[in-house]
Motif scaffolding. Structure first.
Motif, PDB file in Angstrom:
ATOM      1  N   THR A   7       0.843  -1.200   0.000  1.00 41.53           N
ATOM      2  CA  THR A   7       0.000   0.000   0.000  1.00 41.53           C
ATOM      3  C   THR A   7       0.874   1.244   0.000  1.00 41.53           C
ATOM      4  O   THR A   7       1.989   1.237   0.511  1.00 41.53           O
ATOM      5  CB  THR A   7      -0.918   0.017   1.235  1.00 41.53           C
ATOM      6  OG1 THR A   7      -0.123   0.075   2.424  1.00 41.53           O
ATOM      7  CG2 THR A   7      -1.801  -1.213   1.260  1.00 41.53           C
ATOM      8  N   THR A   8       0.339   2.298  -0.578  1.00 43.49           N
ATOM      9  CA  THR A   8       1.049   3.571  -0.578  1.00 43.49           C
ATOM     10  C   THR A   8       0.077   4.711  -0.299  1.00 43.49           C
ATOM     11  O   THR A   8      -1.068   4.693  -0.737  1.00 43.49           O
ATOM     12  CB  THR A   8       1.806   3.819  -1.901  1.00 43.49           C
ATOM     13  OG1 THR A   8       2.568   5.026  -1.782  1.00 43.49           O
ATOM     14  CG2 THR A   8       0.870   3.913  -3.087  1.00 43.49           C
ATOM     15  N   ILE A  34       0.334  -2.732  -6.259  1.00 42.57           N
ATOM     16  CA  ILE A  34       0.465  -1.513  -5.470  1.00 42.57           C
ATOM     17  C   ILE A  34      -0.924  -0.905  -5.337  1.00 42.57           C
ATOM     18  O   ILE A  34      -1.590  -0.641  -6.336  1.00 42.57           O
ATOM     19  CB  ILE A  34       1.411  -0.507  -6.141  1.00 42.57           C
ATOM     20  CG1 ILE A  34       2.785  -1.124  -6.372  1.00 42.57           C
ATOM     21  CG2 ILE A  34       1.514   0.763  -5.286  1.00 42.57           C
ATOM     22  CD1 ILE A  34       3.717  -0.247  -7.200  1.00 42.57           C
ATOM     23  N   SER A  36      -3.372   2.148  -3.673  1.00 38.90           N
ATOM     24  CA  SER A  36      -3.549   3.434  -3.020  1.00 38.90           C
ATOM     25  C   SER A  36      -5.048   3.633  -2.787  1.00 38.90           C
ATOM     26  O   SER A  36      -5.860   3.332  -3.659  1.00 38.90           O
ATOM     27  CB  SER A  36      -3.002   4.569  -3.887  1.00 38.90           C
ATOM     28  OG  SER A  36      -3.127   5.802  -3.198  1.00 38.90           O
ATOM     29  N   GLU A  66      -4.007   8.723  -8.377  1.00 45.49           N
ATOM     30  CA  GLU A  66      -3.298   8.303  -9.597  1.00 45.49           C
ATOM     31  C   GLU A  66      -1.878   8.864  -9.620  1.00 45.49           C
ATOM     32  O   GLU A  66      -0.929   8.179 -10.029  1.00 45.49           O
ATOM     33  CB  GLU A  66      -4.088   8.742 -10.830  1.00 45.49           C
ATOM     34  CG  GLU A  66      -5.369   7.958 -11.014  1.00 45.49           C
ATOM     35  CD  GLU A  66      -6.332   8.586 -12.016  1.00 45.49           C
ATOM     36  OE1 GLU A  66      -5.966   9.603 -12.648  1.00 45.49           O
ATOM     37  OE2 GLU A  66      -7.448   8.058 -12.158  1.00 45.49           O
ATOM     38  N   LEU A  69       0.282   6.803  -7.340  1.00 42.86           N
ATOM     39  CA  LEU A  69       0.649   5.543  -7.976  1.00 42.86           C
ATOM     40  C   LEU A  69       1.727   5.749  -9.039  1.00 42.86           C
ATOM     41  O   LEU A  69       2.662   4.944  -9.150  1.00 42.86           O
ATOM     42  CB  LEU A  69      -0.593   4.867  -8.565  1.00 42.86           C
ATOM     43  CG  LEU A  69      -1.579   4.320  -7.527  1.00 42.86           C
ATOM     44  CD1 LEU A  69      -2.885   3.910  -8.186  1.00 42.86           C
ATOM     45  CD2 LEU A  69      -0.959   3.158  -6.762  1.00 42.86           C
ATOM     46  N   GLU A  70       1.614   6.830  -9.808  1.00 44.36           N
ATOM     47  CA  GLU A  70       2.642   7.132 -10.818  1.00 44.36           C
ATOM     48  C   GLU A  70       3.993   7.361 -10.158  1.00 44.36           C
ATOM     49  O   GLU A  70       5.023   6.876 -10.643  1.00 44.36           O
ATOM     50  CB  GLU A  70       2.236   8.359 -11.639  1.00 44.36           C
ATOM     51  CG  GLU A  70       1.143   8.086 -12.644  1.00 44.36           C
ATOM     52  CD  GLU A  70       0.696   9.349 -13.374  1.00 44.36           C
ATOM     53  OE1 GLU A  70       1.491  10.308 -13.485  1.00 44.36           O
ATOM     54  OE2 GLU A  70      -0.455   9.369 -13.832  1.00 44.36           O
ATOM     55  N   SER A  72       4.943   6.164  -7.301  1.00 47.16           N
ATOM     56  CA  SER A  72       5.366   4.869  -6.770  1.00 47.16           C
ATOM     57  C   SER A  72       6.016   4.026  -7.845  1.00 47.16           C
ATOM     58  O   SER A  72       7.017   3.339  -7.598  1.00 47.16           O
ATOM     59  CB  SER A  72       4.171   4.113  -6.181  1.00 47.16           C
ATOM     60  OG  SER A  72       3.611   4.826  -5.111  1.00 47.16           O
ATOM     61  N   VAL A  85      -1.123  -1.714 -10.563  1.00 46.55           N
ATOM     62  CA  VAL A  85      -1.530  -0.660  -9.641  1.00 46.55           C
ATOM     63  C   VAL A  85      -3.045  -0.692  -9.494  1.00 46.55           C
ATOM     64  O   VAL A  85      -3.762  -1.026 -10.436  1.00 46.55           O
ATOM     65  CB  VAL A  85      -1.054   0.741 -10.094  1.00 46.55           C
ATOM     66  CG1 VAL A  85       0.455   0.833 -10.055  1.00 46.55           C
ATOM     67  CG2 VAL A  85      -1.581   1.098 -11.455  1.00 46.55           C
ATOM     68  N   LEU A  87      -6.333   1.562  -7.554  1.00 40.64           N
ATOM     69  CA  LEU A  87      -6.812   2.741  -6.844  1.00 40.64           C
ATOM     70  C   LEU A  87      -8.198   2.441  -6.319  1.00 40.64           C
ATOM     71  O   LEU A  87      -9.068   1.985  -7.071  1.00 40.64           O
ATOM     72  CB  LEU A  87      -6.841   3.955  -7.781  1.00 40.64           C
ATOM     73  CG  LEU A  87      -7.318   5.270  -7.178  1.00 40.64           C
ATOM     74  CD1 LEU A  87      -6.386   5.732  -6.071  1.00 40.64           C
ATOM     75  CD2 LEU A  87      -7.424   6.339  -8.264  1.00 40.64           C
TER      76      LEU A  87
END
Length: 142
Positions: A7-8, A34, A36, A66, A69-70, A72, A85, A87
């Protein structure tokens, strides 16, 4: 180990979690997702208020997610495994728990927020809630 969820949220600890998950996924040749989660019901201390505050539209929050995530993905330029990824919207802990249960991950990796004892007692933390509700293995990175 075949599937890992990391997770981020844009914090330094989540960046550390991303790097740790990258190591595990590379070692075990595991699929890495990943995640988010954007949520406008609470202003997180580690988020920049200009991006993540009460009253933002869902579209603005999705855009911010977004972007997270980019950012990351930049840490994974040299990663050779399968990488996805995701979301989601909603309460971060609940969304992580739901995702972990739905996808049957072997490991969930997440950063610790590092809340003090008083704040943790009153607010709880995302990592603590996930740790106590997910059946799979959890790695919390500080």
């Amino acid at each position: 180990m075949k599937k890992i969820l990391v997770t981020t949220d844009g914090s330094k600890n989540s960046e550390k979690a991303l790097l740790e998950a990258k190591k595990y996924a590379g070692t075990f040749h595991a699929k890495l997702d990943i995640l988010s989660v954007v949520d406008n019901s609470f202003l997180y201390a580690y988020m920049e208020e200009k991006y993540y505050s009460l009253g933002r539209t869902e579209e603005e929050l999705d855009k911010f997610g977004e972007e997270l995530l980019e950012e990351s993905l930049k840490l994974f330029d040299d990663f050779e495994g399968e990488l996805n990824v995701k979301l989601r919207r909603g309460d971060p802990a609940d969304a992580i728990i739901k995702e972990a249960e739905k996808e049957d991950y072997d490991l969930v990796v997440m950063g610790s927020r590092g809340l003090g004892t008083f704040s943790r007692a009153i607010l709880g933390s995302v990592s603590n809630k996930v740790l106590n509700h997910v059946e799979t293995n959890i790695l919390i990175v500080k």
